[in-house]
Write a protein that holds these residues in place. Structure first.
Motif, PDB file in Angstrom:
ATOM      1  N   LEU A   1     -38.328  -5.002 -32.831  1.00  0.00           N
ATOM      2  CA  LEU A   1     -37.439  -6.172 -32.923  1.00  0.00           C
ATOM      3  C   LEU A   1     -37.888  -7.298 -31.989  1.00  0.00           C
ATOM      4  CD1 LEU A   1     -33.948  -4.449 -33.145  1.00  0.00           C
ATOM      5  CD2 LEU A   1     -34.937  -5.993 -34.852  1.00  0.00           C
ATOM      6  N   VAL A   2     -38.180  -6.968 -30.751  1.00  0.00           N
ATOM      7  CA  VAL A   2     -38.560  -7.998 -29.777  1.00  0.00           C
ATOM      8  C   VAL A   2     -39.892  -8.625 -30.156  1.00  0.00           C
ATOM      9  CG1 VAL A   2     -39.190  -8.432 -27.370  1.00  0.00           C
ATOM     10  CG2 VAL A   2     -37.186  -7.035 -27.907  1.00  0.00           C
ATOM     11  N   ARG A   3     -40.825  -7.829 -30.613  1.00  0.00           N
ATOM     12  CA  ARG A   3     -42.118  -8.364 -31.039  1.00  0.00           C
ATOM     13  C   ARG A   3     -41.907  -9.383 -32.142  1.00  0.00           C
ATOM     14  NH1 ARG A   3     -45.895  -5.648 -34.668  1.00  0.00           N
ATOM     15  NH2 ARG A   3     -47.749  -6.916 -34.644  1.00  0.00           N
ATOM     16  N   TRP A   4     -41.032  -9.066 -33.089  1.00  0.00           N
ATOM     17  CA  TRP A   4     -40.766 -10.001 -34.183  1.00  0.00           C
ATOM     18  C   TRP A   4     -40.066 -11.265 -33.668  1.00  0.00           C
ATOM     19  CZ3 TRP A   4     -36.141 -11.768 -36.377  1.00  0.00           C
ATOM     20  CH2 TRP A   4     -36.319 -12.571 -37.512  1.00  0.00           C
ATOM     21  N   VAL A   5     -39.049 -11.104 -32.848  1.00  0.00           N
ATOM     22  CA  VAL A   5     -38.329 -12.266 -32.319  1.00  0.00           C
ATOM     23  C   VAL A   5     -39.289 -13.186 -31.563  1.00  0.00           C
ATOM     24  CG1 VAL A   5     -36.593 -13.022 -30.631  1.00  0.00           C
ATOM     25  CG2 VAL A   5     -36.046 -11.187 -32.245  1.00  0.00           C
TER      26      VAL A   5
ATOM     27  N   GLU B   1     -21.939  -0.791 -29.775  1.00  0.00           N
ATOM     28  CA  GLU B   1     -21.104  -1.844 -30.343  1.00  0.00           C
ATOM     29  C   GLU B   1     -21.844  -2.672 -31.390  1.00  0.00           C
ATOM     30  OE1 GLU B   1     -19.383  -4.250 -27.248  1.00  0.00           O
ATOM     31  OE2 GLU B   1     -18.798  -2.483 -26.085  1.00  0.00           O
ATOM     32  N   ARG B   2     -23.140  -2.393 -31.566  1.00  0.00           N
ATOM     33  CA  ARG B   2     -23.952  -3.180 -32.500  1.00  0.00           C
ATOM     34  C   ARG B   2     -24.408  -2.385 -33.713  1.00  0.00           C
ATOM     35  NH1 ARG B   2     -27.548  -4.249 -27.999  1.00  0.00           N
ATOM     36  NH2 ARG B   2     -29.029  -3.116 -29.260  1.00  0.00           N
ATOM     37  N   GLY B   3     -24.190  -1.111 -33.777  1.00  0.00           N
ATOM     38  CA  GLY B   3     -24.676  -0.361 -34.927  1.00  0.00           C
ATOM     39  C   GLY B   3     -25.266   0.978 -34.576  1.00  0.00           C
ATOM     40  N   GLY B   4     -25.211   1.349 -33.323  1.00  0.00           N
ATOM     41  CA  GLY B   4     -25.698   2.659 -32.915  1.00  0.00           C
ATOM     42  C   GLY B   4     -26.901   2.581 -32.007  1.00  0.00           C
ATOM     43  N   PRO B   5     -27.316   3.736 -31.499  1.00  0.00           N
ATOM     44  CA  PRO B   5     -28.431   3.787 -30.553  1.00  0.00           C
ATOM     45  C   PRO B   5     -29.693   3.150 -31.133  1.00  0.00           C
ATOM     46  CG  PRO B   5     -27.424   5.952 -30.821  1.00  0.00           C
ATOM     47  CD  PRO B   5     -26.804   5.052 -31.833  1.00  0.00           C
ATOM     48  N   LEU B   6     -30.497   2.615 -30.260  1.00  0.00           N
ATOM     49  CA  LEU B   6     -31.744   1.968 -30.646  1.00  0.00           C
ATOM     50  C   LEU B   6     -32.869   2.594 -29.835  1.00  0.00           C
ATOM     51  CD1 LEU B   6     -32.834  -0.433 -32.365  1.00  0.00           C
ATOM     52  CD2 LEU B   6     -32.647  -1.812 -30.303  1.00  0.00           C
ATOM     53  N   SER B   7     -33.875   3.124 -30.505  1.00  0.00           N
ATOM     54  CA  SER B   7     -35.008   3.735 -29.807  1.00  0.00           C
ATOM     55  C   SER B   7     -35.841   2.646 -29.136  1.00  0.00           C
ATOM     56  CB  SER B   7     -35.880   4.524 -30.779  1.00  0.00           C
ATOM     57  OG  SER B   7     -36.600   3.632 -31.627  1.00  0.00           O
ATOM     58  N   GLU B   8     -36.631   3.053 -28.171  1.00  0.00           N
ATOM     59  CA  GLU B   8     -37.516   2.099 -27.501  1.00  0.00           C
ATOM     60  C   GLU B   8     -38.525   1.527 -28.495  1.00  0.00           C
ATOM     61  OE1 GLU B   8     -39.163   3.599 -23.843  1.00  0.00           O
ATOM     62  OE2 GLU B   8     -37.189   4.133 -23.075  1.00  0.00           O
TER      63      GLU B   8
ATOM     64  N   CYS C   1     -27.726  -7.871 -35.946  1.00  0.00           N
ATOM     65  CA  CYS C   1     -28.242  -9.008 -35.182  1.00  0.00           C
ATOM     66  C   CYS C   1     -27.699 -10.345 -35.679  1.00  0.00           C
ATOM     67  CB  CYS C   1     -29.769  -9.037 -35.245  1.00  0.00           C
ATOM     68  SG  CYS C   1     -30.586  -7.569 -34.591  1.00  0.00           S
ATOM     69  N   MET C   2     -27.565 -10.454 -37.011  1.00  0.00           N
ATOM     70  CA  MET C   2     -27.150 -11.727 -37.589  1.00  0.00           C
ATOM     71  C   MET C   2     -25.658 -11.996 -37.428  1.00  0.00           C
ATOM     72  SD  MET C   2     -29.896 -13.077 -38.448  1.00  0.00           S
ATOM     73  CE  MET C   2     -31.489 -12.954 -39.209  1.00  0.00           C
ATOM     74  N   PHE C   3     -24.920 -11.075 -36.829  1.00  0.00           N
ATOM     75  CA  PHE C   3     -23.521 -11.359 -36.502  1.00  0.00           C
ATOM     76  C   PHE C   3     -23.448 -12.443 -35.426  1.00  0.00           C
ATOM     77  CE2 PHE C   3     -21.089  -7.231 -37.788  1.00  0.00           C
ATOM     78  CZ  PHE C   3     -21.650  -7.287 -39.045  1.00  0.00           C
ATOM     79  N   CYS C   4     -24.469 -12.507 -34.570  1.00  0.00           N
ATOM     80  CA  CYS C   4     -24.463 -13.462 -33.462  1.00  0.00           C
ATOM     81  C   CYS C   4     -25.652 -14.430 -33.487  1.00  0.00           C
ATOM     82  CB  CYS C   4     -24.473 -12.722 -32.133  1.00  0.00           C
ATOM     83  SG  CYS C   4     -23.016 -11.683 -31.872  1.00  0.00           S
ATOM     84  N   HIS C   5     -26.768 -14.006 -34.061  1.00  0.00           N
ATOM     85  CA  HIS C   5     -27.998 -14.810 -34.056  1.00  0.00           C
ATOM     86  C   HIS C   5     -28.332 -15.294 -35.460  1.00  0.00           C
ATOM     87  CE1 HIS C   5     -29.218 -13.391 -30.010  1.00  0.00           C
ATOM     88  NE2 HIS C   5     -28.738 -12.226 -30.385  1.00  0.00           N
ATOM     89  N   THR C   6     -29.135 -16.352 -35.530  1.00  0.00           N
ATOM     90  CA  THR C   6     -29.813 -16.763 -36.747  1.00  0.00           C
ATOM     91  C   THR C   6     -31.270 -16.977 -36.365  1.00  0.00           C
ATOM     92  OG1 THR C   6     -29.604 -19.158 -36.514  1.00  0.00           O
ATOM     93  CG2 THR C   6     -27.746 -17.993 -37.548  1.00  0.00           C
ATOM     94  N   VAL C   7     -32.106 -17.202 -37.345  1.00  0.00           N
ATOM     95  CA  VAL C   7     -33.519 -17.424 -37.037  1.00  0.00           C
ATOM     96  C   VAL C   7     -33.728 -18.758 -36.352  1.00  0.00           C
ATOM     97  CG1 VAL C   7     -35.828 -17.747 -38.036  1.00  0.00           C
ATOM     98  CG2 VAL C   7     -34.355 -15.913 -38.876  1.00  0.00           C
TER      99      VAL C   7
ATOM    100  N   ALA D   1     -34.467  -3.928 -41.965  1.00  0.00           N
ATOM    101  CA  ALA D   1     -33.574  -2.763 -41.830  1.00  0.00           C
ATOM    102  C   ALA D   1     -33.012  -2.665 -40.409  1.00  0.00           C
ATOM    103  CB  ALA D   1     -34.308  -1.485 -42.211  1.00  0.00           C
ATOM    104  N   LEU D   2     -33.849  -2.903 -39.408  1.00  0.00           N
ATOM    105  CA  LEU D   2     -33.373  -2.853 -38.016  1.00  0.00           C
ATOM    106  C   LEU D   2     -32.403  -4.000 -37.722  1.00  0.00           C
ATOM    107  CD1 LEU D   2     -36.639  -1.953 -36.072  1.00  0.00           C
ATOM    108  CD2 LEU D   2     -34.575  -0.558 -36.290  1.00  0.00           C
ATOM    109  N   ILE D   3     -32.710  -5.174 -38.235  1.00  0.00           N
ATOM    110  CA  ILE D   3     -31.826  -6.320 -38.035  1.00  0.00           C
ATOM    111  C   ILE D   3     -30.457  -6.032 -38.638  1.00  0.00           C
ATOM    112  CG2 ILE D   3     -31.437  -8.723 -38.746  1.00  0.00           C
ATOM    113  CD1 ILE D   3     -34.504  -9.102 -38.423  1.00  0.00           C
ATOM    114  N   ASP D   4     -30.454  -5.447 -39.835  1.00  0.00           N
ATOM    115  CA  ASP D   4     -29.189  -5.094 -40.488  1.00  0.00           C
ATOM    116  C   ASP D   4     -28.463  -3.983 -39.729  1.00  0.00           C
ATOM    117  OD1 ASP D   4     -29.728  -6.984 -42.417  1.00  0.00           O
ATOM    118  OD2 ASP D   4     -30.349  -5.531 -43.943  1.00  0.00           O
ATOM    119  N   GLN D   5     -29.208  -2.962 -39.324  1.00  0.00           N
ATOM    120  CA  GLN D   5     -28.600  -1.821 -38.620  1.00  0.00           C
ATOM    121  C   GLN D   5     -27.951  -2.258 -37.308  1.00  0.00           C
ATOM    122  OE1 GLN D   5     -31.361   0.628 -36.574  1.00  0.00           O
ATOM    123  NE2 GLN D   5     -29.747   1.855 -35.671  1.00  0.00           N
TER     124      GLN D   5
END
Length: 115
Positions: free
Chosen positions: A108-112, A95-102, A41-47, A34-38
């Motif tokens: 997201l970073v933990r997963w990446v 520019e990516r989908g709205g504010p992101l909480s800490e 992320c996949m507009f610029c990155h892939t796994v 859900a966060l990746i979609d919101q």
């Protein structure tokens, strides 16, 4: 061994066995779809392949041994930031989908970094 210690040791052994069964290492965090979609992320990155930006696996490999990586990458997600890979900077959240909480940035970073 006292009963509470024996139970704790038994629980630790069970967790270790589960981790080994799951692939020989501690299980990675689930993909935060859900966060990746919101955040688009996949507009610029892939796994696993560079696209407009580095792959998540390339990011994980580059920062795996950097103890400051988690905090630095979280700040970049929350605020945007200058380019560290080529010419393309991380766009700000607006520019990516709205504010992101800490907390969401941490997820997201933990997963990446687990890639």
């Amino acid at each position: 061994m006292k009963a509470p210690l024996r139970r704790a040791a038994s629980g630790l052994a069970a967790l270790t066995a589960c981790a080994v069964l799951a692939g020989g290492a501690l299980a990675q965090p689930p993909e935060p779809t859900a966060l990746i979609d919101q955040q688009h992320c996949m507009f610029c990155h892939t796994v696993d392949q560079p696209f407009l930006a580095p792959s998540f696996r390339d990011i994980a490999a580059r920062y795996r041994d950097n103890p400051q990586a988690q905090a630095m990458l979280e700040a970049k997600l929350v605020h945007g930031g200058k380019a560290h890979w080529g010419d393309m900077a991380m766009p700000p959240p607006v520019e990516r989908g709205g504010p992101l909480s800490e907390e969401d940035a941490h997820t997201l970073v933990r997963w990446v970094l687990s890639q």
